[in-house]
Design an enzyme around this catalytic site. Structure first.
Site, PDB file in Angstrom:
ATOM      1  N   THR A   1      87.934  11.077  -0.901  1.00  0.00           N
ATOM      2  CA  THR A   1      88.488  11.957  -1.939  1.00  0.00           C
ATOM      3  C   THR A   1      88.624  13.403  -1.435  1.00  0.00           C
ATOM      4  O   THR A   1      89.611  14.087  -1.735  1.00  0.00           O
ATOM      5  CB  THR A   1      87.614  11.925  -3.199  1.00  0.00           C
ATOM      6  OG1 THR A   1      87.627  10.597  -3.739  1.00  0.00           O
ATOM      7  CG2 THR A   1      88.111  12.909  -4.246  1.00  0.00           C
TER       8      THR A   1
ATOM      9  N   THR B   1      79.602 -12.434  44.795  1.00  0.00           N
ATOM     10  CA  THR B   1      79.178 -12.958  43.506  1.00  0.00           C
ATOM     11  C   THR B   1      77.676 -12.755  43.383  1.00  0.00           C
ATOM     12  O   THR B   1      76.932 -12.989  44.337  1.00  0.00           O
ATOM     13  CB  THR B   1      79.502 -14.461  43.366  1.00  0.00           C
ATOM     14  OG1 THR B   1      78.887 -15.179  44.430  1.00  0.00           O
ATOM     15  CG2 THR B   1      81.008 -14.699  43.415  1.00  0.00           C
TER      16      THR B   1
ATOM     17  N   SER C   1      74.954  17.600  44.211  1.00  0.00           N
ATOM     18  CA  SER C   1      73.535  17.839  44.044  1.00  0.00           C
ATOM     19  C   SER C   1      73.211  19.314  44.185  1.00  0.00           C
ATOM     20  O   SER C   1      73.833  20.032  44.962  1.00  0.00           O
ATOM     21  CB  SER C   1      72.737  17.044  45.082  1.00  0.00           C
ATOM     22  OG  SER C   1      71.368  17.360  45.025  1.00  0.00           O
TER      23      SER C   1
END
Length: 471
Positions: free
Chosen positions: A104, A190, A321
Site C-alpha cells: 500500500t 573427477t 595481500s
C-alpha cells in the site's frame, strides 16, 4: 515555537506537514517514518518506478474510455506518468522496499507523486487535491492488491531483457575461449582426482553450454509474469470497477509497456498466488549456482602459480595481500561466488514470503519484489564483471597442461581396451609406488607396440569416441 516549513496535508490519522518541494504526500511520509528497514528505496529499482507509472497511465486510459475520468484529469495523469517513465522525478519514490501493508505504501507513493506532478501540469500547486486526487482519480478503479502486483510483474519483465543479454554475452565469451583453447590437451578430473584427458577448449565449452541452457528457460518463465490480476481490485471480485474496465486496463497496459499481458482467468486466485515469482526466483537461483560452480573451477584451474594446477592464468586485477608481496588473488570469481550465495538466500526469502500468504492476499509481496529484483540486478552486474574483468583475459599455460597429462596415472584408462582392466590396474599401482610413468611401464612390458601407443595417445584419439576392432 515556529512550525517547520511545509505544506499541511491530512489523512485518516490526522494532519502532518510534508516538505514543500516534495511530490509525494502525507501517506508516503508516514510510510518513510514507519519503515526504515533495508535502506533500499523504490527509486533503487527504476524499472519498478516506471512500471508503477505505466500501470497508472493504463488505468487512467481505461477509466477515461468508460467516461469515469474527465479529459483534463486523464491528460494530467498520462503526462505525469510519461515524465516518470522518461526518468524524471524518480527520487520522489522514497518508500523502503520492505514494508508492511502488502505494498500500500508503494502504491500511495506512486498515486501521490503522479497527482502532484499532474497538478502542476494543470497549473495548480502541490497538495491541491480537489483538482486531482491521489485516491479518487489516480487510484480510480484500483486497489493496491491489483495495481502493485501488476507493477511488480512488469518491473521484472523490464529488467529481464538486460539479464538475458548479459547471460548470452557471458556465454559467448566462454565459447570464444573454447575455440581459442581447442587444441590444448589437459587432464580432466573427477572428485578432484585425475580422470582422463580432454581439451581445455572442451572444458570452457561446457561452461558456455551450461549457461546457454538457462537463456531459453529464463525467457520461458517470463511468460508466467504476463498473466496479471489488474481489475480484480481488493480480493479479485472487481468491486468498484465497471464490467469492461479490466479488459480495457489490461489492453492499455500492453500498449503502454510493449508486453502482451493477459488477464488471469481466476482473479481471486491470482490475487493471492505467488507461484510465478517462486518459479522465476528458483530459476535465478539455478543460474547463481551454475555461476558459482564455474567460478570455483576458474579459481582451482588457476591456483598456484608455482604450487598448484596453474593450467590457466586469470587476469590480475589488484594486489592480493597486505603482507605477502607479489600475491594475486582470484578476486573476480570470488565476488561472483558471494553474489551467488546472496541470490540463494534471496530465493529462500521469496519462498517463505510466498508461503506466508493468507486467504485472499499475500501481504509479504514487498519482500518478494525486493528479493527478485535485487537478484536480477546482482546477477546481471556479476556476469558483466566476470566477462569483462576475468573471462576475456584468461590465458592458457599450454606446457603445464601437457606436463600434467604426461605425468598423470589417469592416462592408463585409455589403454584399458587394449591391455585389459587387470593389467591396467597393476600398471597404475606400480606407477604410483615407483614414481615411473605409465607409458614407460607399458613399453617395458611390451604390452603395446610403439605404433599402437602413438596412435592411441594422439590428441584426437584421447578426447572423443574412436572406432575399434574386436580383438
Amino acid at each position: 515555537m515556529m512550525q517547520s516549513a511545509g505544506r499541511l496535508e491530512k489523512d485518516l490519522l490526522g494532519e502532518a506537514r510534508v516538505p514543500l518541494e516534495a511530490y509525494y504526500g502525507i501517506q508516503t511520509q508516514r510510510a518513510c517514518s514507519n519503515f526504515d528497514l533495508s535502506g533500499v528505496h523504490l527509486h533503487h529499482f527504476p524499472e519498478l518506478v516506471n512500471a508503477l507509472a505505466m500501470v497508472k497511465s493504463a488505468c487512467a486510459k481505461a477509466n477515461h474510455r468508460l467516461g469515469l475520468l474527465d479529459d483534463q484529469r486523464c491528460i494530467a495523469i498520462e503526462k505525469a506518468a510519461a515524465l516518470i517513465i522518461r526518468g524524471e522525478h524518480h527520487e520522489q519514490f522514497v518508500v523502503d522496499m520492505i514494508q508492511g501493508g502488502a505494498g500500500t505504501s508503494t502504491n500511495m507513493n506512486a498515486n501521490e507523486v503522479i497527482a502532484n506532478i499532474g497538478l502542476e501540469v494543470l497549473g495548480y500547486d502541490k497538495g491541491e487535491y480537489r483538482h486531482l486526487h491521489p485516491n479518487n482519480d489516480v487510484n480510480m478503479s484500483q486497489s493496491t492488491n491489483d495495481a502493485y502486483p501488476t507493477a511488480v510483474r512488469l518491473s521484472i519483465l523490464l529488467k529481464h531483457g538486460d539479464l538475458v543479454r548479459s547471460l548470452a554475452s557471458l556465454r559467448d565469451a566462454f565459447a570464444a575461449k573454447a575455440d581459442e583453447f581447442s587444441d590444448i590437451i589437459k587432464m580432466g578430473r573427477t572428485q578432484l582426482q585425475d580422470a582422463v584427458p580432454m581439451t581445455l577448449g572442451q572444458e570452457f565449452q561446457s561452461f558456455a553450454t551450461t549457461l546457454g541452457e538457462d537463456i531459453e528457460r529464463i525467457a520461458g518463465l517470463s511468460e508466467l509474469l504476463k498473466e496479471i490480476n489488474l481489475g480484480g481490485t481488493a480480493i479479485g471480485t472487481g468491486i468498484n470497477t465497471d464490467p469492461e474496465y479490466a479488459r480495457l486496463a489490461v489492453g492499455y497496459l500492453s500498449e503502454v509497456s510493449g508486453f502482451e499481458f493477459k488477464r488471469a482467468s481466476d482473479l481471486v486466485e491470482a490475487s493471492s498466488d505467488m507461484g510465478a515469482f517462486v518459479l522465476f526466483s528458483s530459476m535465478l537461483k539455478r543460474l547463481a549456482v551454475k555461476l558459482s560452480k564455474i567460478s570455483n573451477d576458474l579459481r582451482m584451474l588457476s591456483m598456484g602459480p608455482r604450487c598448484g594446477l596453474n593450467e590457466i592464468n586469470l587476469p590480475a586485477q589488484q594486489p592480493g595481500s597486505s603482507i605477502m608481496p607479489g600475491k594475486i588473488n582470484p578476486v573476480i570469481p570470488e565476488a561472483v561466488n558471494q553474489v551467488a550465495y546472496q541470490v540463494v538466500g534471496n530465493d529462500l526469502a521469496v519462498t517463505m514470503a510466498a508461503e506466508a500468504g493468507q486467504l485472499q492476499l499475500n501481504a509479504m509481496e514487498p519482500l518478494i519484489a525486493y528479493n527478485v529484483l535485487e537478484s536480477i540486478r546482482m546477477l546481471k552486474q556479476s556476469m558483466d564483471m566476470l566477462k569483462n574483468r576475468c573471462v576475456r583475459g584468461i590465458t592458457a599455460n599450454r606446457d603445464r597442461c601437457q606436463e600434467l597429462v604426461d605425468s598423470s596415472i589417469g592416462i592408463v584408462t585409455a589403454v584399458v581396451p587394449y591391455i585389459g582392466y587387470e593389467n591396467a590396474s597393476r600398471i597404475a599401482k606400480e606407477a604410483l609406488s615407483s614414481g615411473r610413468g605409465v607409458l614407460d611401464l607399458i613399453r617395458d612390458e611390451q604390452l603395446m607396440s610403439e605404433a599402437q601407443l602413438e596412435a592411441l595417445l594422439s590428441p584426437t584419439n584421447m578426447i572423443a569416441p574412436q572406432k575399434r576392432r574386436a580383438s
